[in-house]
Design an enzyme around this catalytic site. Structure first.
Site, short mmCIF file in Angstrom:
data_model
loop_
_atom_site.label_atom_id
_atom_site.label_comp_id
_atom_site.label_asym_id
_atom_site.label_seq_id
_atom_site.Cartn_x
_atom_site.Cartn_y
_atom_site.Cartn_z
CG HIS A 271 -1.75 1.20 1.42
ND1 HIS A 271 -3.07 1.27 1.06
CD2 HIS A 271 -1.44 2.41 1.93
CE1 HIS A 271 -3.54 2.48 1.34
NE2 HIS A 271 -2.56 3.19 1.88
CD GLU A 272 2.06 3.71 3.69
OE1 GLU A 272 2.52 4.79 3.27
OE2 GLU A 272 0.92 3.61 4.18
CG HIS B 33 0.34 6.16 -0.64
ND1 HIS B 33 -0.84 6.63 -1.13
CD2 HIS B 33 0.05 5.67 0.61
CE1 HIS B 33 -1.82 6.43 -0.24
NE2 HIS B 33 -1.30 5.84 0.82
CD GLU C 263 -4.70 6.62 2.05
OE1 GLU C 263 -4.33 5.44 1.89
OE2 GLU C 263 -3.93 7.50 2.49
CG ASP D 268 -6.81 0.29 0.27
OD1 ASP D 268 -5.73 0.29 0.90
OD2 ASP D 268 -7.90 0.62 0.79
#
Ligand code: ZN
Length: 535
Positions: free
Chosen positions: A155-156, A159, A224, A228
């Site tokens: 997930h990070e 980003h 977000e 995901d």
């Protein structure tokens, strides 16, 4: 393990505080009132260079600037064993993102793609500008499978691949970028001086941005959801179990029901909407992972290591040590969690008898039923070696490392060096083992020049080999790796003085020191120019 989640007051100079100040600075320039333009017309094309103000080059510089601050912090943790484990999850994710075409050549080459560990009990992970992802030990400690941890990393990482930081900042005005730079400059000063300007900066922001109170860089809801979605594709593509993300969400959901936000800053920046959980659950079961090769217990060992290292105060260590009396654990992994934690805590407390008992128990668990687990066994043996070296039992340490010499990994190499240094105290400088270690480390740093620990170890070996100028150079390189160019220059100048005053110095060593000093001084100049330009 709810008893783990205590939130200590951040000390004035803690890394968390610096990161909070950083997040506040970033929050200042991230627009939140109106959705950014790209969000109004669906998701942008990948690698969309939105915002000329925030180029990859700027992000790269900003990231390096931030990391230079972070690397100097005592809570920045280079634990070779835990970092190697983190990398073993991270690298397949990066490779998968590459395969999926999420990394343009430009960001692939110019951003760092580097995870790092933070000695902090809070459950958190965060992406920074420049391709860095910080992972709190508290997060590793609360995940019970590699898939859960990988879901957060993916997930990070998404980003970063989706350029969320750059887009957020790039969408703001030029003015804001300037204020970001000013805030960062202030942050550097604040963390050095001890801090009241951090408070002032926070106070200034709280009135204008509710975000700031959360102490975390927040992305938009769309970002977000995209992280995901992309993260899930990347983690399953890399072979992690698809249920990892959903079970991570479930853990967080449980704790949010208990209103346990204190220890979960991740929840504040990543509010769990029923939509997010629903989507994660819907994605479950659509991919069948190949789990046959996976060591479940290796994660357990990492989890145990993280929870002991995240708080090394005496009382905390005593609590973990007391787990050697644990009669509640029934599963192999729960038993290993207790045995490893207790073995490491006893080692740090220098209680060798209890360390030996716990480590022997842990070894029995990973070598025993239902089948032996080679990865987990290696993890426990490395703990055993750490424990043996700590008490100076070098002969047994070397014997235990023997089966792993061929793996040429960083933790094994560094432990071997420690053992050699501990064993040859009285030996002559022409010791063959010392020379072998020096060669090994020299080869390593040739390809890993930013490995500060390896440079430090090399310097210690060279000192012992009676090569003081080489040792000075290695010490200086470790400072460079940590981003301390000034410290490196000081050491190199010291080396020059030493060369001038003492006889018998190697002329090649002297010229290497001279050349490195010129280079470091040049970099220092460049750094000052960059800082000026950012302002
Ligand atoms: Zn996120």
């Amino acid at each position: 393990m709810p008893d783990l989640i205590h939130v200590p007051k951040p000390s004035p100079r803690s890394l968390r505080r610096r990161l909070t100040a950083l997040a506040v600075a970033l929050a200042l320039v991230v627009p939140t009132a109106a959705p950014p333009a790209w969000a109004q017309n669906q998701l942008p094309a990948l690698g969309d260079p939105s915002g000329e103000d925030f180029s990859i080059a700027t992000e790269h510089k900003l990231g390096d600037e931030i990391m230079r601050e972070i690397r100097a912090d005592p809570d920045y943790l280079d634990d070779p064993v835990l970092l190697e484990y983190l990398q073993s999850l991270w690298q397949p994710l990066v490779a998968q993102a590459r395969i999926r075409g999420n990394l343009s050549a430009d960001i692939d080459q110019r951003l760092a793609w580097e995870p790092f560990l933070v000695r902090d009990k809070e459950v958190n992970a965060f992406a920074l500008p420049g391709g860095y992802v910080g992972v709190n030990l508290g997060l590793i400690a609360m995940t019970s499978t590699r898939d859960e941890l990988a879901s957060v990393l993916a997930h990070e990482m998404s980003h970063i691949t989706q350029r969320h930081i750059a887009r957020s900042i790039g969408n703001s005005r030029r003015q804001s970028l300037l204020s970001l730079a000013a805030m960062l400059a202030g942050l550097v000063v604040a963390s050095k001086a001890g801090s009241s300007s951090v408070d002032a900066a926070q106070a200034a922001v709280v009135g204008t941005q509710a975000l700031a109170a959360q102490g975390q860089l927040n992305f938009s809801r769309d970002m977000e959801r995209e992280a995901d979605r992309v993260g899930w594709q990347v983690m399953t593509g890399a072979g992690f179990a698809s249920g990892g993300m959903a079970s991570m969400f479930e853990k967080m959901e449980q704790s949010s029901r208990l209103n346990d936000f204190g220890g979960y800053p991740y929840l504040r920046s990543h509010p769990l909407t029923s939509e997010r959980i629903g989507e994660a659950r819907a994605r479950m079961g659509t991919v069948t992972p190949a789990t046959s090769q996976v060591s479940v217990l290796e994660h357990t060992a990492a989890q145990a290591r993280a929870r002991v290292l995240m708080d090394s105060r005496f009382d905390a260590l005593k609590r973990w040590q007391a787990l050697d009396g644990d009669r509640v654990a029934t599963s192999v992994s729960d038993k290993l969690l207790s045995a490893y934690s207790s073995g490491l805590a006893s080692t740090l407390l220098r209680d060798w008898a209890r360390a030996d008992a716990s480590i022997a128990l842990a070894l029995g668990l990973v070598r025993g039923s239902p089948r032996s687990d080679a990865r987990a066994e290696r993890a426990v043996v490395l703990l055993q070696v750490q424990s043996l070296i700590a008490r100076g039992d070098v002969t047994r340490a070397v014997a235990a490392l023997e089966p792993y010499q061929a793996d040429r990994s960083r933790p094994v190499m560094l432990l071997e060096t420690q053992a050699t240094l501990a064993s040859t105290a009285a030996l002559a400088p022409d010791n063959a083992q010392l020379k072998q270690r020096a060669d090994q480390l020299q080869t390593w740093v040739a390809t890993q020049p930013r490995d500060a620990l390896a440079w430090t170890a090399l310097g210690q070996v060279q000192e012992r080999l009676g090569q003081p100028l080489r040792a000075v150079r290695a010490d200086a390189e470790s400072r460079v790796a940590l981003g301390d160019l000034g410290g490196a220059a000081d050491r190199l100048r010291g080396g020059q003085r030493r060369a001038r005053s003492g006889g018998g110095v190697d002329f090649i060593d002297v010229s290497v020191i001279d050349a490195r000093l010129r280079d470091v001084e040049l970099q220092l100049k460049q750094q000052k120019a960059d800082e000026k330009a950012l302002r």
